[in-house]
Write an enzyme that holds these catalytic residues in place. Sequence first.
Site, PDB file in Angstrom:
ATOM      1  N   ASN A 175       0.806  -1.236   0.000  1.00 26.21           N
ATOM      2  CA  ASN A 175       0.000   0.000   0.000  1.00 26.21           C
ATOM      3  C   ASN A 175       0.835   1.280   0.000  1.00 26.21           C
ATOM      4  O   ASN A 175       0.385   2.311  -0.466  1.00 26.21           O
ATOM      5  CB  ASN A 175      -1.047  -0.001   1.123  1.00 26.21           C
ATOM      6  CG  ASN A 175      -0.455  -0.076   2.501  1.00 26.21           C
ATOM      7  OD1 ASN A 175       0.709  -0.431   2.669  1.00 26.21           O
ATOM      8  ND2 ASN A 175      -1.242   0.244   3.501  1.00 26.21           N
ATOM      9  N   LYS A 198      12.181  -8.019   1.434  1.00 30.64           N
ATOM     10  CA  LYS A 198      11.239  -8.626   0.493  1.00 30.64           C
ATOM     11  C   LYS A 198      10.020  -7.716   0.348  1.00 30.64           C
ATOM     12  O   LYS A 198       9.265  -7.523   1.297  1.00 30.64           O
ATOM     13  CB  LYS A 198      10.766  -9.996   1.019  1.00 30.64           C
ATOM     14  CG  LYS A 198       9.915 -10.739  -0.009  1.00 30.64           C
ATOM     15  CD  LYS A 198       8.884 -11.645   0.627  1.00 30.64           C
ATOM     16  CE  LYS A 198       7.457 -11.188   0.531  1.00 30.64           C
ATOM     17  NZ  LYS A 198       6.930 -10.804  -0.758  1.00 30.64           N
ATOM     18  N   GLU A 202       4.679  -3.549  12.413  1.00 28.48           N
ATOM     19  CA  GLU A 202       3.710  -2.488  12.106  1.00 28.48           C
ATOM     20  C   GLU A 202       2.530  -3.180  11.433  1.00 28.48           C
ATOM     21  O   GLU A 202       2.596  -3.525  10.255  1.00 28.48           O
ATOM     22  CB  GLU A 202       4.331  -1.455  11.156  1.00 28.48           C
ATOM     23  CG  GLU A 202       5.509  -0.698  11.729  1.00 28.48           C
ATOM     24  CD  GLU A 202       5.104   0.345  12.766  1.00 28.48           C
ATOM     25  OE1 GLU A 202       3.902   0.609  12.931  1.00 28.48           O
ATOM     26  OE2 GLU A 202       6.010   0.890  13.419  1.00 28.48           O
TER      27      GLU A 202
HETATM   28  P1  NAP Z   1       0.122  -8.998   4.153  1.00 30.30           P
HETATM   29  O1  NAP Z   1      -0.765  -9.911   3.447  1.00 30.30           O
HETATM   30  O2  NAP Z   1       0.423  -9.267   5.580  1.00 30.30           O
HETATM   31  O3  NAP Z   1       1.458  -8.913   3.292  1.00 30.30           O
HETATM   32  C1  NAP Z   1       2.527  -8.091   3.673  1.00 30.30           C
HETATM   33  C2  NAP Z   1       3.834  -8.706   3.232  1.00 30.30           C
HETATM   34  O4  NAP Z   1       3.999  -9.966   3.880  1.00 30.30           O
HETATM   35  C3  NAP Z   1       3.923  -8.974   1.736  1.00 30.30           C
HETATM   36  O5  NAP Z   1       5.240  -8.725   1.308  1.00 30.30           O
HETATM   37  C4  NAP Z   1       3.610 -10.459   1.638  1.00 30.30           C
HETATM   38  O6  NAP Z   1       4.181 -11.087   0.528  1.00 30.30           O
HETATM   39  C5  NAP Z   1       4.274 -10.971   2.906  1.00 30.30           C
HETATM   40  N1  NAP Z   1       3.754 -12.241   3.393  1.00 30.30           N
HETATM   41  C6  NAP Z   1       2.522 -12.762   3.274  1.00 30.30           C
HETATM   42  N2  NAP Z   1       2.452 -13.961   3.900  1.00 30.30           N
HETATM   43  C7  NAP Z   1       3.685 -14.209   4.421  1.00 30.30           C
HETATM   44  C8  NAP Z   1       4.262 -15.281   5.166  1.00 30.30           C
HETATM   45  N3  NAP Z   1       3.548 -16.348   5.544  1.00 30.30           N
HETATM   46  N4  NAP Z   1       5.556 -15.193   5.521  1.00 30.30           N
HETATM   47  C9  NAP Z   1       6.296 -14.121   5.157  1.00 30.30           C
HETATM   48  N5  NAP Z   1       5.814 -13.084   4.455  1.00 30.30           N
HETATM   49  C10 NAP Z   1       4.522 -13.125   4.090  1.00 30.30           C
HETATM   50  O7  NAP Z   1      -0.454  -7.497   4.162  1.00 30.30           O
HETATM   51  P2  NAP Z   1      -0.911  -6.631   2.925  1.00 30.30           P
HETATM   52  O8  NAP Z   1      -2.279  -7.059   2.544  1.00 30.30           O
HETATM   53  O9  NAP Z   1       0.144  -6.572   1.883  1.00 30.30           O
HETATM   54  O10 NAP Z   1      -0.943  -5.168   3.586  1.00 30.30           O
HETATM   55  C11 NAP Z   1      -2.045  -4.670   4.227  1.00 30.30           C
HETATM   56  C12 NAP Z   1      -1.868  -4.752   5.733  1.00 30.30           C
HETATM   57  O11 NAP Z   1      -0.721  -4.010   6.136  1.00 30.30           O
HETATM   58  C13 NAP Z   1      -3.023  -4.096   6.447  1.00 30.30           C
HETATM   59  O12 NAP Z   1      -3.417  -4.891   7.537  1.00 30.30           O
HETATM   60  C14 NAP Z   1      -2.428  -2.777   6.936  1.00 30.30           C
HETATM   61  O13 NAP Z   1      -3.081  -2.230   8.047  1.00 30.30           O
HETATM   62  C15 NAP Z   1      -1.031  -3.170   7.216  1.00 30.30           C
HETATM   63  N6  NAP Z   1      -0.156  -1.985   7.247  1.00 30.30           N
HETATM   64  C16 NAP Z   1       0.310  -1.558   8.442  1.00 30.30           C
HETATM   65  C17 NAP Z   1       1.117  -0.426   8.499  1.00 30.30           C
HETATM   66  C18 NAP Z   1       1.634   0.084   9.823  1.00 30.30           C
HETATM   67  O14 NAP Z   1       2.549   0.906   9.805  1.00 30.30           O
HETATM   68  N7  NAP Z   1       1.131  -0.374  10.960  1.00 30.30           N
HETATM   69  C19 NAP Z   1       1.439   0.263   7.335  1.00 30.30           C
HETATM   70  C20 NAP Z   1       0.948  -0.198   6.121  1.00 30.30           C
HETATM   71  C21 NAP Z   1       0.152  -1.334   6.096  1.00 30.30           C
HETATM   72  P3  NAP Z   1       3.338 -11.321  -0.821  1.00 30.30           P
HETATM   73  O15 NAP Z   1       2.952  -9.979  -1.301  1.00 30.30           O
HETATM   74  O16 NAP Z   1       4.335 -11.988  -1.701  1.00 30.30           O
HETATM   75  O17 NAP Z   1       2.176 -12.176  -0.447  1.00 30.30           O
END
Ligand code: NAP
Length: 415
Positions: free
Chosen positions: A82, A105, A181
């Site tokens: 995002n 990554k 985060e």
């Molecule tokens: P996500 O599904 O958790 O994915 C984030 C990252 O983790 C991606 O690079 C993804 O790779 C990787 N990933 C997924 N499954 C994994 C596993 N089992 N082991 C290791 N890595 C893995 O989250 P998203 O949908 O991309 O992002 C949205 C989320 O991020 C929301 O919940 C949002 O609130 C949160 N966010 C939080 C902050 C903060 O500062 N608190 C800031 C921005 C976003 P792939 O893309 O290859 O699947």
Amino acid sequence: MSNTSALSGIGQDDLAKIMTLEQGKVLEEARGEVAYGAAYIEWFAEEAKRIYGDVLPSMSQDRRSLVIKQPIGVVGAITPWNFPVAMITRKVAPALAAGCSIVLKPATETPLSVLAIAELAQRAGVPSGMFNVIPGMNAVQIGEQLTGHSLVKKVTFTGSTRVGKILMAQAAQTVKRTSMELGGNAPVLVFDDADIDKAVDGALAAKFRNAGQTCICTNRILVQSAVYEEFLSKFTKKVQEFVIGDGLDKSSTMGPLITRTAVNGVSSLVEDALNKGAKLTTGTKPITDDSLESEVGFFYQPTVIRDADQSMRIAKEEVFGPVVPIFKFETDDDAIAMANDTEFGLAAYVFTKDQSRSWRVSEGLEYGMVGVNETAISSEVIPFGGVKESGQGREGSKYGLEDYLEMKYICLGDV
Ligand code: NAP
């Protein structure tokens, strides 16, 4: 690494264009993110000069006690789609400033922005091997390597709470330090003494940036009963002004969602709320997969839901799309209880002109960040991060470097 000549002279506009093309946000927002991301690099480059140690009082005449700070070691980082620039610089800049190398990554959907940044880092003179990018669709295996490898001393992750928990459990096997985060469920509390126009504008800006796909997005609006109808009608009117379309088109003020799955997820939250008695003041009724394919693509109409209550999934779950439910409350205590009734604790916003109320409510909110009469709360200068299941650790600010440093006590004897 990418072709150097193709990136010759790359600047803010080029990075913004790459981001809009791969992520979808409108170009103006993408330009803003590039500037925001760059601010972390400048900030931590300056903070590197202020990594101080300490000299402690001695326990005896012939000894001296010191504390020095050292780089924690190799950092493993995993980032979301995002904010494909800012979420990277927030981790890479403090790691390099502390003297750590980093292996990152990026999300499958947005590898190009980070590859462009890595190219720029190389040209700026970051030594080879300090900033490493491993794009790949095998997130599970990459995650296992980064959390399991003995050379990696710290894992930093931005993404969903679900994945954060997996990575924390994996990292625990070798007792690595972690920064997380994670997800949010930000409430905006609008009290009856608030400047309603300011509250409308603040809630709107915090809701619809990046089509509602930010972790500190307005997820719920809680409005005191005396001003509920006024707020609702002013807010709905402004939401209807959004122009949805291609992010590269200058007339668009909101782009698409990231995937069809994201559209389906938002749609199902709306459907659940409507089935439980909520009503739309503007926006889209639930849409089926077939119509998505032919008519809507990954776009979702900005949607406002009135008469929401705590029984609805949308009260508890992160929406991550351009939909906002509006709840009614009577007293300050009700508002704080509703705001805290979630496992998340990232950001919350309060609109009131009453100073004592703003203190009481801010202290009562179980969140890592609270904006009072302001929703544009993030910058490189402030400690960004959450409590409860929104994570641990802080990014940015003078506190953001500590997570990348190890403290060592040295006792000099025989002095
Ligand atoms: P996500 O599904 O958790 O994915 C984030 C990252 O983790 C991606 O690079 C993804 O790779 C990787 N990933 C997924 N499954 C994994 C596993 N089992 N082991 C290791 N890595 C893995 O989250 P998203 O949908 O991309 O992002 C949205 C989320 O991020 C929301 O919940 C949002 O609130 C949160 N966010 C939080 C902050 C903060 O500062 N608190 C800031 C921005 C976003 P792939 O893309 O290859 O699947």
